[in-house]
Structure formats: structure tokens, C-alpha cells
Design an enzyme around this catalytic site. Structure first.
Site, short mmCIF file in Angstrom:
data_model
loop_
_atom_site.label_atom_id
_atom_site.label_comp_id
_atom_site.label_asym_id
_atom_site.label_seq_id
_atom_site.Cartn_x
_atom_site.Cartn_y
_atom_site.Cartn_z
N GLY A 69 0.81 -1.22 0.00
CA GLY A 69 0.00 0.00 0.00
C GLY A 69 0.84 1.26 0.00
N THR A 70 1.88 1.28 0.80
CA THR A 70 2.71 2.48 0.91
C THR A 70 3.33 2.83 -0.44
OG1 THR A 70 3.13 2.03 3.23
CG2 THR A 70 4.68 3.50 2.12
N GLN A 177 -7.97 -0.66 2.80
CA GLN A 177 -8.91 -1.28 3.75
C GLN A 177 -10.14 -1.85 3.06
OE1 GLN A 177 -8.59 -1.82 7.08
NE2 GLN A 177 -6.58 -0.87 7.15
N HIS A 199 -1.56 -7.82 2.57
CA HIS A 199 -1.63 -8.30 3.97
C HIS A 199 -2.85 -7.79 4.72
CE1 HIS A 199 -0.07 -4.87 6.52
NE2 HIS A 199 0.34 -4.45 5.34
N THR A 235 12.84 -7.51 -10.06
CA THR A 235 12.33 -8.87 -10.21
C THR A 235 11.07 -9.04 -9.39
OG1 THR A 235 14.58 -9.65 -10.55
CG2 THR A 235 12.94 -11.32 -9.96
N CYS A 323 0.39 2.20 12.40
CA CYS A 323 1.42 3.06 11.85
C CYS A 323 1.62 4.33 12.67
CB CYS A 323 1.06 3.43 10.43
SG CYS A 323 0.47 2.02 9.52
#
Ligand SMILES: *Cc1c(COP(=O)(O)O)cnc(C)c1O
Length: 390
Positions: A69-70, A177, A199, A235, A323
Site C-alpha cells: 500500500g505504501t 482497507q 496483507h 524482479t 502506523c
């Protein structure tokens, strides 16, 4: 242990893990390799790309695998900035975005861009009309999250998408989310860019994707080899992508069933808490939120102490988001919702997942009621924070 922090991360689904495992050692070939193993792995990746595209009503060429996501959020915003010439311009976002968006915006502001941070209403929702009013001739992009990670509120993405599309401004949504948990249609919702992370829906950490609508010439993010059609070099994370594909398939397949089952458990827990514990308030809208999310303010209770004491009883809950935990200030989301610093510091987040049970919810209620009582008594007795935390 009862795990109620699914907004922070989820366990890899056993079936997804099973599908990933062969690609670590047995079938480890580089998808760019011109031998059978490489070609086969390449084919597997393209199948995942197609499955993910189908789940969003997108085309496979519009899905780019990333490290999560980041990275997807960073790519979307810095890409829009660079595309506009890189010398300034205006972005619209909200006060309640994840730090992957907010800190990228700050980075761009430091480089001459201007950013409007839209407020939320008392329900925790951004007003589409506010987005429309914020648009300027030099607006280069709009970024509004699909569902908030702290208070779970669902944002009016389709309405904002329509406004953006009418003004021909690229519209990015951080759907970390929401993806796989909610039905998302990038066509109907006029989404130009969408971030997701494996995740958060039963896939492995360090894998995600960015949807980039065809025709939007977003510059490359990582420079190097020709992977991801030359736009995201490196890769490919073959086991990760295969795990993400399996998790997306499983989670999307159970979307409706999970929505109802998780919401029933959540509503049971909420009803128990509201009727059995005094001085509790739900932060954000009741109806317009992710089915597994509760964000509760317990008057006169330090969230940090509550979290530690619940952990001692085998129950994992959270303060703001994972976070922000290291950042000490009160949650920017709760502050945007209008909570005082004290109220924000008295708020905890409980996020349910599909493996939770209704029996666990009863146990969580019992332990919460007991712990909140203990903490309030200690406070009344004049106990200081150190004593309570220890
Ligand atoms: C978790 C999360 C992210 C970050 O995703 P990572 O894959 O952990 O980098 C971004 N946005 C939201 C809304 C999130 O919940």
C-alpha cells in the site's frame, strides 16, 4: 489469544500460504527467464493480474504489482506530480488519510506543490461537495481513501469520482482497507488510480498493486529492468504475488457472506458494550463503516493502559492505527472527527476478521467491562499513569 487488529494486518490464509510455498524453492525461477520454468512463472503472474483486474472491472494491463500500500500510494501521488511537470500544482486530499498519503503530500509540499486537506463531517465522511469546491484550474489530482483504517468510515468514492471525471482530474483512492472486502468497480466509481495491499486481506506482507487506468501516462516509479511493462522495475515477488492472488480470490469469493457474518459479530459486541459499560461512545458513523470496525471512546480511561491490560488477558486491540502507534501524538483521524486530545487518547480500535467467533465477542465484552472498571477505580483512587500501565 483473541486477535482484534485486522486493520493492522491479517494472517496469511492457509490456502494462500499453500499456493505460495512452491515458489520459494522448487519453482524459484525468474519470470523473465527464457526457459520453461521462467515462462511458467510469468504465466502464473499474468493469471493473477487478470484475476485482480476482473475483481475490479479493470483490464489486466492496468494492474501493476508493487511492494504494498505504501509504495502504491507514493507512486500514485509522486507520479501525478511528476506528470504535471514537477514544478508545482494543486492536490486535493483529506485530513484522515493514511500517513502513506499524508507524508507523501508533505514531501510534495516541500517541493512547491499545494495541497488542500478536506475535513470530514461528524459522521467521519468527506462531503463530495467540498471536493467540488476545492477544485482549482491547477488541480492535478484528487486522492480520497475508500475506507478509513482507524474509524472504518466508507467514503463517497463514486460521487467524488464522478466530480473528478467531470473536471477531467485523475482520481486516486487508497483502497487498502476496502479491496477484496467490498465490491469495487473502477468504471462505475470513476477511479483512475487505486492502491491495495495483500496483507490486509489474507495475503502476505510486502505485496500489493496499483491500478492505473489506461490512458493515464503515470511516470515509472522504480527504474531498472523492463518488468511491469517498464513502469515498475525489479524482479517480481513471485511467491508474494501468487499469495496475493489466492487471498484476493478467497476473500472476494466470500465477500458477501463475510460482510454479514463479521457485521453480526461486531454489532453483537457493540450492543453488549453500549448497554453494559457506561461512558462509552462510538467514534464515526454507525451505519456507514467497515463491518469489522469499532472505534470506541471510554471516558476517563487511558487507551494505552487499556490496550496493555487487555493484552495481559490475551486480547489484542489497538489505539489509533499501527502506523501511528510510534508517533505519540493523538490520532489525526480522531482529531479531524472533532475529538479533544483527551477523548482521542481514551479511544481504542477493535477490528474483527473472518476467523473471529461470537463466543470471542462475549469474552471480549466481559474482559473490557472488567478492565474499564478497574482502570476507572484506579484513577479515582488517585493512581498515577505509571502504576496503571505497570
Ligand atoms: C495498511 C495501510 C496502508 C499501508 O499499506 P502497507 O502495505 O502496509 O504499506 C496504506 N493505507 C491504508 C488505508 C492502510 O490501512
Amino acid at each position: 489469544m483473541i486477535y482484534l487488529d485486522h486493520a493492522a494486518t491479517t494472517a496469511v490464509h492457509p490456502q494462500a500460504l499453500k499456493e505460495m510455498l512452491p515458489y520459494f524453492a522448487g519453482q524459484y525461477w525468474n519470470p523473465s527467464g527464457n526457459y520453461q520454468g521462467g515462462t511458467e512463472n510469468k504465466k502464473k503472474l499474468e493469471q493473477v493480474r487478470k484475476d485482480i483486474a476482473d475483481s475490479l472491472n479493470a483490464h489486466p494491463e492496468e494492474i501493476f504489482f508493487t511492494s504494498g500500500g505504501t509504495e502504491s500510494d507514493n507512486w500514485a501521488l509522486t507520479g501525478l506530480a511528476e506528470k504535471s511537470g514537477g514544478k508545482g500544482g494543486h492536490l486535493i486530499t483529506t485530513q484522515i488519510e493514511h500517513h502513506a498519503i499524508l507524508h507523501t503530500c508533505q514531501y510534495l509540499q516541500d517541493r512547491g506543490f499545494e495541497v488542500t486537506y478536506l475535513p470530514i463531517n461528524e459522521m467521519g465522511v468527506v462531503e463530495p461537495e467540498a471536493v467540488r469546491r476545492a477544485i482549482r484550474p491547477d488541480t492535478i489530482g484528487i486522492s480520497v481513501m475508500y475506507a478509513n483504517n482507524e474509524i472504518g468510515t466508507l467514503q463517497p468514492v463514486a460521487e467524488i469520482g464522478r466530480i473528478a471525471s467531470r473536471h477531467q482530474i485523475p482520481f486516486h483512492t487508497d483502497a487498502v482497507q476496502g479491496y477484496a472486502h467490498l465490491p469495487i468497480d473502477v468504471q462505475k466509481e470513476h477511479i483512475t488510480l487505486l492502491s491495495a495491499s495483500a496483507h490486509k486481506f489474507g495475503g502476505p506482507k510486502g505485496t500489493g498493486f496499483l491500478y492505473i487506468r489506461q490512458g493515464l501516462e503515470l511516470p515509472s516509479f522504480l527504474h531498472g529492468g523492463g518488468q511491469e511493462r517498464g513502469r515498475r522495475a525489479g524482479t517480481e515477488n513471485v511467491p508474494g504475488i501468487i499469495g496475493m492472488g489466492a487471498a484476493a480470490r478467497i476473500c472476494t469469493g466470500r465477500q458477501e457472506e463475510n460482510w454479514h457474518r463479521i457485521r453480526r459479530m461486531r454489532d453483537y459486541l457493540l450492543a453488549r458494550i453500549l448497554s453494559g459499560i457506561s461512558g462509552v461512545r462510538l467514534n464515526g458513523s454507525v451505519g456507514r463503516r467497515l463491518p469489522g470496525n469499532l472505534n470506541l471512546c471510554f471516558e476517563g480511561v487511558e487507551a494505552q493502559s487499556l490496550i496493555v491490560m487487555m493484552e495481559m488477558k490475551g486480547i489484542y486491540i489497538a489505539g489509533g492505527s499501527a502506523c501511528t502507534a510510534s508517533e505519540h501524538g493523538p490520532s489525526h483521524v480522531l482529531t479531524a472527527l472533532g475529538l479533544s486530545e483527551t477523548e482521542a487518547r481514551s479511544s481504542v480500535r477493535l477490528t474483527l476478521g473472518e476467523e473471529n467467533t461470537i463466543e470471542e465477542m462475549e469474552e471480549v465484552y466481559q474482559q473490557l467491562a472488567e478492565t474499564v472498571d478497574e482502570l476507572r477505580e484506579l484513577k479515582e483512587a488517585g493512581g498515577n499513569r505509571e502504576e496503571i500501565t505497570l
